[in-house]
Design a protein around this motif. Structure first.
Motif, PDB file in Angstrom:
ATOM      1  N   PRO A   1       0.873  -1.068  -0.084  1.00 28.54           N
ATOM      2  CA  PRO A   1      -0.146   0.025  -0.123  1.00 28.54           C
ATOM      3  C   PRO A   1       0.971   1.298   0.080  1.00 28.54           C
ATOM      4  CG  PRO A   1      -0.768  -1.832   1.559  1.00 28.54           C
ATOM      5  CD  PRO A   1       0.484  -2.116   1.196  1.00 28.54           C
TER       6      PRO A   1
ATOM      7  N   SER B   1      -7.472   4.013  -1.495  1.00 30.84           N
ATOM      8  CA  SER B   1      -6.985   3.720   0.060  1.00 30.84           C
ATOM      9  C   SER B   1      -6.654   5.147   0.732  1.00 30.84           C
ATOM     10  CB  SER B   1      -5.645   3.104  -0.255  1.00 30.84           C
ATOM     11  OG  SER B   1      -5.228   2.793   1.296  1.00 30.84           O
TER      12      SER B   1
ATOM     13  N   ASN C   1     -13.612   3.131  -0.674  1.00 29.98           N
ATOM     14  CA  ASN C   1     -12.457   3.481  -0.017  1.00 29.98           C
ATOM     15  C   ASN C   1     -12.003   1.861   0.726  1.00 29.98           C
ATOM     16  OD1 ASN C   1     -10.202   4.460   1.088  1.00 29.98           O
ATOM     17  ND2 ASN C   1     -11.206   5.069   3.039  1.00 29.98           N
ATOM     18  N   ASN C   2     -11.177   1.308   0.041  1.00 30.27           N
ATOM     19  CA  ASN C   2     -10.844  -0.110   0.654  1.00 30.27           C
ATOM     20  C   ASN C   2      -9.457  -0.330   0.037  1.00 30.27           C
ATOM     21  OD1 ASN C   2     -10.606  -2.842   0.532  1.00 30.27           O
ATOM     22  ND2 ASN C   2     -12.664  -3.112   0.967  1.00 30.27           N
ATOM     23  N   THR C   3      -8.494  -0.500   1.156  1.00 32.69           N
ATOM     24  CA  THR C   3      -7.074  -0.812   0.578  1.00 32.69           C
ATOM     25  C   THR C   3      -6.900  -2.030  -0.189  1.00 32.69           C
ATOM     26  OG1 THR C   3      -6.419   0.660   2.479  1.00 32.69           O
ATOM     27  CG2 THR C   3      -4.734  -0.763   1.695  1.00 32.69           C
ATOM     28  N   ASN C   4      -7.770  -2.981   0.060  1.00 34.80           N
ATOM     29  CA  ASN C   4      -7.488  -4.167  -0.325  1.00 34.80           C
ATOM     30  C   ASN C   4      -8.067  -4.119  -1.652  1.00 34.80           C
ATOM     31  OD1 ASN C   4      -6.957  -6.824   0.061  1.00 34.80           O
ATOM     32  ND2 ASN C   4      -8.838  -7.522   0.007  1.00 34.80           N
TER      33      ASN C   4
ATOM     34  N   TYR D   1      -8.088  -1.337  -3.668  1.00 35.71           N
ATOM     35  CA  TYR D   1      -7.099  -0.325  -4.150  1.00 35.71           C
ATOM     36  C   TYR D   1      -5.776  -1.161  -4.558  1.00 35.71           C
ATOM     37  CZ  TYR D   1      -3.499   3.130  -4.484  1.00 35.71           C
ATOM     38  OH  TYR D   1      -2.301   4.068  -4.991  1.00 35.71           O
ATOM     39  N   ASN D   2      -5.317  -2.154  -3.685  1.00 38.13           N
ATOM     40  CA  ASN D   2      -4.214  -2.914  -4.422  1.00 38.13           C
ATOM     41  C   ASN D   2      -4.743  -4.044  -5.500  1.00 38.13           C
ATOM     42  OD1 ASN D   2      -2.117  -1.815  -2.936  1.00 38.13           O
ATOM     43  ND2 ASN D   2      -3.030  -2.749  -1.059  1.00 38.13           N
TER      44      ASN D   2
ATOM     45  N   ASN E   1      -7.568   1.499  -9.838  1.00 36.46           N
ATOM     46  CA  ASN E   1      -6.896   1.128  -8.615  1.00 36.46           C
ATOM     47  C   ASN E   1      -5.186   0.815  -8.948  1.00 36.46           C
ATOM     48  OD1 ASN E   1      -6.740  -1.391  -9.948  1.00 36.46           O
ATOM     49  ND2 ASN E   1      -8.003  -2.442  -8.512  1.00 36.46           N
TER      50      ASN E   1
END
Ligand SMILES: [Zn+2]
Length: 451
Positions: free
Chosen positions: A13, A100, A159-162, A164-165, A187
């Motif tokens: 991230p 993210s 908004n979700n880092t997972n 986004y990755n 993303n």
């Protein structure tokens, strides 16, 4: 190139080490950190892993394909898939922005700029960077109605880092009916500039995973990734895949059977390896590589066209594989024929209703003359001539067409484009009768194109 597990590398991230004083990398791929997008896209790693695009190559889906004019294994060029004179396909788009925190965020304006670029490139719009290409008569627009029929901007934000990755099956919760909307996600795109999981010919249509993924920083006009990938051509390239196109290169040179090898297209030169940058010339097989094509890997400002055969294959794909995607032609008008007469005019001229996408047959039956000249104009008229005949079309209006028929019985079968531009359009037609008896005029037939 395949969308292979080797590309599914751990992606750190962006702000994972934000508490550190030193600069944080914008992306980490295969254990290497990159502090700017330029540093990343100009790295040997980027080219080595073929990360310009993460879409699979032909070959892996061949045994699943039914026969069609644009299957996974071959292309058959057909006149009905030519763009000129045929339906303008209008494709609703939803753009899902996966973030993210602030990483990956972008404005509505940047999203709209990407839609503009797609239209410039797919329609070769004059005065734009896409003007030297070929008009595919395919239009993209941000959806104005969501799947439930509610008004929308055609843009969602999650908004979700997972996500986004590019991890997690985000499409299972976020996708809008993939048969009716082009779903684009932005993303980190697993380290690529973009990818599609499969071509429509691979069987993905109808699945929630059917999608286009584009690296957020390369999305839109003047995208923040900077040159050479900042003109929105990553999305143009990926949407090309989404509409059934392969890369122009195949890591071989195909064979001379160009509709069944390589990219299944003959008017793109055979090409072994992708071209990066924008060389003056570069030939990997028999002729100069098609590095000005949107389906190569060259710089954004080096790309300028889909070829006519690629256009044919994309329109075939829409006709055969993505039939529910384009909006129906915007025409609520019924095809109509109205006959008018006056004065001494001969009632010898008839026509069938001009149904869009079909034909109209014009018929003149008159044994007293040798030929008929039918003229179609934009406006009606009603001028009685000294001879007693009445001119029933306006000679000062635009002339749409004229055609000559032999008599005593002449038929002309005229195709009517399935095109929103002709919907409701009326051609006011009348025949001039020549040869044999003295010159005469027929009745008028007003032809209104419709459904
Ligand atoms: Zn690609």
């Amino acid at each position: 190139m395949r969308w292979i597990p080797a590309l599914l590398l751990p992606l750190t991230p962006v702000f994972s080490s934000a508490q550190q004083e030193q600069a944080v990398p914008v992306i980490s791929v295969a254990g290497q950190d990159f502090y700017t997008w330029q540093q990343y896209t100009s790295s040997p790693l980027f080219q080595q892993l073929n990360l310009r695009c993460g879409t699979k190559a032909p070959g892996s889906v061949l045994d699943r394909m039914p026969t069609s004019d644009c299957s996974a294994s071959s292309t058959t060029i057909q006149p009905e898939y030519v763009a000129a004179g045929h339906t303008l396909y209008r494709i609703p788009v939803v753009v899902h922005i996966l973030t993210s925190g602030s990483a990956g965020s972008m404005s509505d304006a940047r999203v709209r700029s990407q839609i503009d670029v797609l239209n410039e490139d797919f329609q070769a719009l004059a005065g734009t960077l896409g003007e030297n290409g070929n008009d595919a008569r395919i239009e993209f627009f941000l959806a104005s109605e969501d799947p439930s029929g509610n008004p929308t901007t055609g843009i969602t934000r999650t908004n979700n880092t997972n996500y986004y990755n590019d991890n997690g099956s985000y499409w299972t919760t976020l996708a809008w009916d993939t048969t009716r909307y082009l779903n684009i996600y932005t993303n980190l795109a697993s380290g690529a500039l973009g990818y599609v999981p499969d071509l429509p010919q691979g069987g993905i249509v109808g699945s929630s995973s059917d999608r286009v993924v584009v690296l957020h920083s390369a999305f839109g006009r003047n995208a923040p990734i900077g040159a050479p990938y900042d003109l929105g051509r990553s999305a143009t390239h990926e949407v090309g895949h989404y509409l059934g196109l392969y890369h122009t290169f195949d890591f071989g040179c195909g064979t001379s059977a160009c509709y069944t090898s390589g990219d299944r297209i003959c008017d793109t030169a055979r090409e072994s390896n992708p071209v990066f940058g924008c060389p003056a010339t570069h030939a990997s097989c028999t002729a100069n590589d098609p590095f000005h094509n949107y389906m190569d890997y060259s710089d954004d400002d080096c790309m300028s066209e889909f070829t006519p055969e690629q256009v044919n294959r994309m329109r075939c794909t829409l006709s055969n594989w993505r039939v529910d995607l384009p909006e129906p032609a915007l025409c609520g008008v019924a095809a109509a024929v109205v006959t008018r007469n006056g004065g001494l005019n001969l009632n010898v001229y008839t026509a069938t209703p001009p149904v869009m996408g079909a034909t109209t047959t014009l018929t003149v039956a008159d044994a007293t003359h040798a030929s008929a000249l039918i003229v179609g104009r934009a406006a009606p008229g009603n001028v009685t001539l000294p001879s007693g005949f009445v001119l029933l079309t306006s000679s000062s209006s635009t002339r749409f067409f004229s055609l000559s028929l032999p008599l005593p019985l002449g038929n002309a079968v005229v195709p009517v484009p399935s095109d929103a531009a002709v919907c409701g359009l009326t051609a006011y037609t009348q025949a001039l009768l020549l040869g044999g008896s003295a010159l005469a005029f027929s009745n008028a037939v007003d032809l209104t194109a419709g459904i």
